[in-house]
Design an enzyme around this catalytic site. Structure first.
Site, PDB file in Angstrom:
ATOM      1  N   ARG A  30       0.657  -1.344  -0.144  1.00 13.07           N
ATOM      2  CA  ARG A  30       0.105   0.041  -0.101  1.00 13.07           C
ATOM      3  C   ARG A  30       0.742   1.377  -0.067  1.00 13.07           C
ATOM      4  O   ARG A  30       1.510   1.263   0.872  1.00 13.07           O
ATOM      5  CB  ARG A  30      -0.993  -0.044   1.297  1.00 13.07           C
ATOM      6  CG  ARG A  30      -1.985   1.122   1.154  1.00 13.07           C
ATOM      7  CD  ARG A  30      -3.079   0.747   2.282  1.00 13.07           C
ATOM      8  NE  ARG A  30      -2.469   0.790   3.662  1.00 13.07           N
ATOM      9  CZ  ARG A  30      -3.113   0.731   4.624  1.00 13.07           C
ATOM     10  NH1 ARG A  30      -4.420   0.609   4.499  1.00 13.07           N
ATOM     11  NH2 ARG A  30      -2.612   0.735   5.945  1.00 13.07           N
TER      12      ARG A  30
ATOM     13  N   THR B 295      -0.949   7.478  -1.035  1.00 13.26           N
ATOM     14  CA  THR B 295      -2.282   7.493  -1.615  1.00 13.26           C
ATOM     15  C   THR B 295      -2.960   6.584  -1.172  1.00 13.26           C
ATOM     16  O   THR B 295      -4.297   6.422  -1.421  1.00 13.26           O
ATOM     17  CB  THR B 295      -1.997   7.312  -3.197  1.00 13.26           C
ATOM     18  OG1 THR B 295      -1.488   5.901  -3.291  1.00 13.26           O
ATOM     19  CG2 THR B 295      -1.175   8.301  -3.987  1.00 13.26           C
TER      20      THR B 295
ATOM     21  N   ASP C 157      -1.471  -3.779  12.735  1.00 18.04           N
ATOM     22  CA  ASP C 157      -1.063  -4.159  11.230  1.00 18.04           C
ATOM     23  C   ASP C 157      -0.682  -5.652  11.471  1.00 18.04           C
ATOM     24  O   ASP C 157       0.034  -6.144  12.291  1.00 18.04           O
ATOM     25  CB  ASP C 157       0.270  -3.452  11.146  1.00 18.04           C
ATOM     26  CG  ASP C 157       0.911  -3.915   9.831  1.00 18.04           C
ATOM     27  OD1 ASP C 157       1.200  -4.954   9.218  1.00 18.04           O
ATOM     28  OD2 ASP C 157       1.116  -2.839   8.676  1.00 18.04           O
TER      29      ASP C 157
ATOM     30  N   ASP D   2       2.758  -6.862  10.586  1.00 19.22           N
ATOM     31  CA  ASP D   2       3.774  -6.875  11.641  1.00 19.22           C
ATOM     32  C   ASP D   2       3.733  -7.877  12.744  1.00 19.22           C
ATOM     33  O   ASP D   2       4.549  -8.257  13.450  1.00 19.22           O
ATOM     34  CB  ASP D   2       3.829  -5.497  12.160  1.00 19.22           C
ATOM     35  CG  ASP D   2       4.274  -4.407  11.198  1.00 19.22           C
ATOM     36  OD1 ASP D   2       5.071  -5.012  10.269  1.00 19.22           O
ATOM     37  OD2 ASP D   2       4.280  -3.275  11.304  1.00 19.22           O
TER      38      ASP D   2
END
Length: 212
Positions: free
Chosen positions: A107, A111, A203, A206
């Protein structure tokens, strides 16, 4: 909240229990990894309940009978790299003879759009049922991009599995791909400014691999 018909929230108590453990910031990477694998198996069980069957004649130790077996070619499991690998392990536990493809996406932090860096699938994917998996359906940009690419290669029968979705992501995905059912443990109400699901679970990549 009222969601599109293609969004299926799996309310099984074991799924909900494991999701809570995954949300907890005190859960270690090792336990998060184990829970994600278990969620893949449980969500996959629900997502595959409509697979077609054919009857075949067999001999049991007692007598002969006609018994059901899965019909058609084996499924293809397609994790979105990298976090999707954790869910794919559980799906492979459920369907050990399945084929596997991979879609590499990251990602763009500015944006929030998905950028592809890897794509490989079995050549006859158009003849197979395909399950795409990624722990999070946040903005849905990655999921939409992955399914777009799979459809371009000929995939016709697709499903998407995630542990957690945002309402915004679920609606965005259903608008672009209304023919692709989504199976998730929960749909949270919102995203923060960084595109993370709130309250979410952080996340997933992670937490799965112990990185920052």
């Amino acid at each position: 909240m009222s969601l599109p018909h293609s969004i299926h929230v799996v309310s099984h108590p074991l799924v909900q229990h494991k999701l809570t453990k995954m949300r907890d910031k005190l859960t270690s990477s090792a336990n998060f990894r184990r829970l994600l694998r278990e969620m893949g198996l449980l969500l996959g069980y629900d997502a595959t309940r409509d697979l077609p069957l054919v009857h075949t004649h067999i001999e049991t130790p007692i007598e002969s009978m006609d018994a059901p077996l899965l019909d058609g070619k084996k499924l293809v499991i397609v994790p979105i790299l990298r976090a999707g690998l954790g869910l794919a392990e559980g799906l492979m536990d459920l369907m050990p003879l399945a084929r596997m493809g991979h879609v590499g996406l990251y990602r763009d932090p500015r944006t929030l759009q998905a950028v592809e860096y890897y794509f490989r699938t079995p050549g006859d994917i158009s003849d197979r049922d395909v399950i795409v998996c990624d722990p999070m359906l946040a903005t849905a940009h990655s999921a939409i991009a992955a399914v777009d690419r799979l459809k371009e290669t000929g995939a016709k029968r697709l499903k998407f599995i995630c542990v957690l979705a945002s309402e915004q992501g679920a609606r965005a995905f259903a608008e672009v791909h209304p023919d692709v059912p989504v199976f998730t443990a929960a749909v949270d109400a919102k995203l923060n400014d960084h595109g993370y699901i709130v309250p979410g679970l952080g996340d997933a990549g992670d937490r799965l691999f112990g990185t920052r």
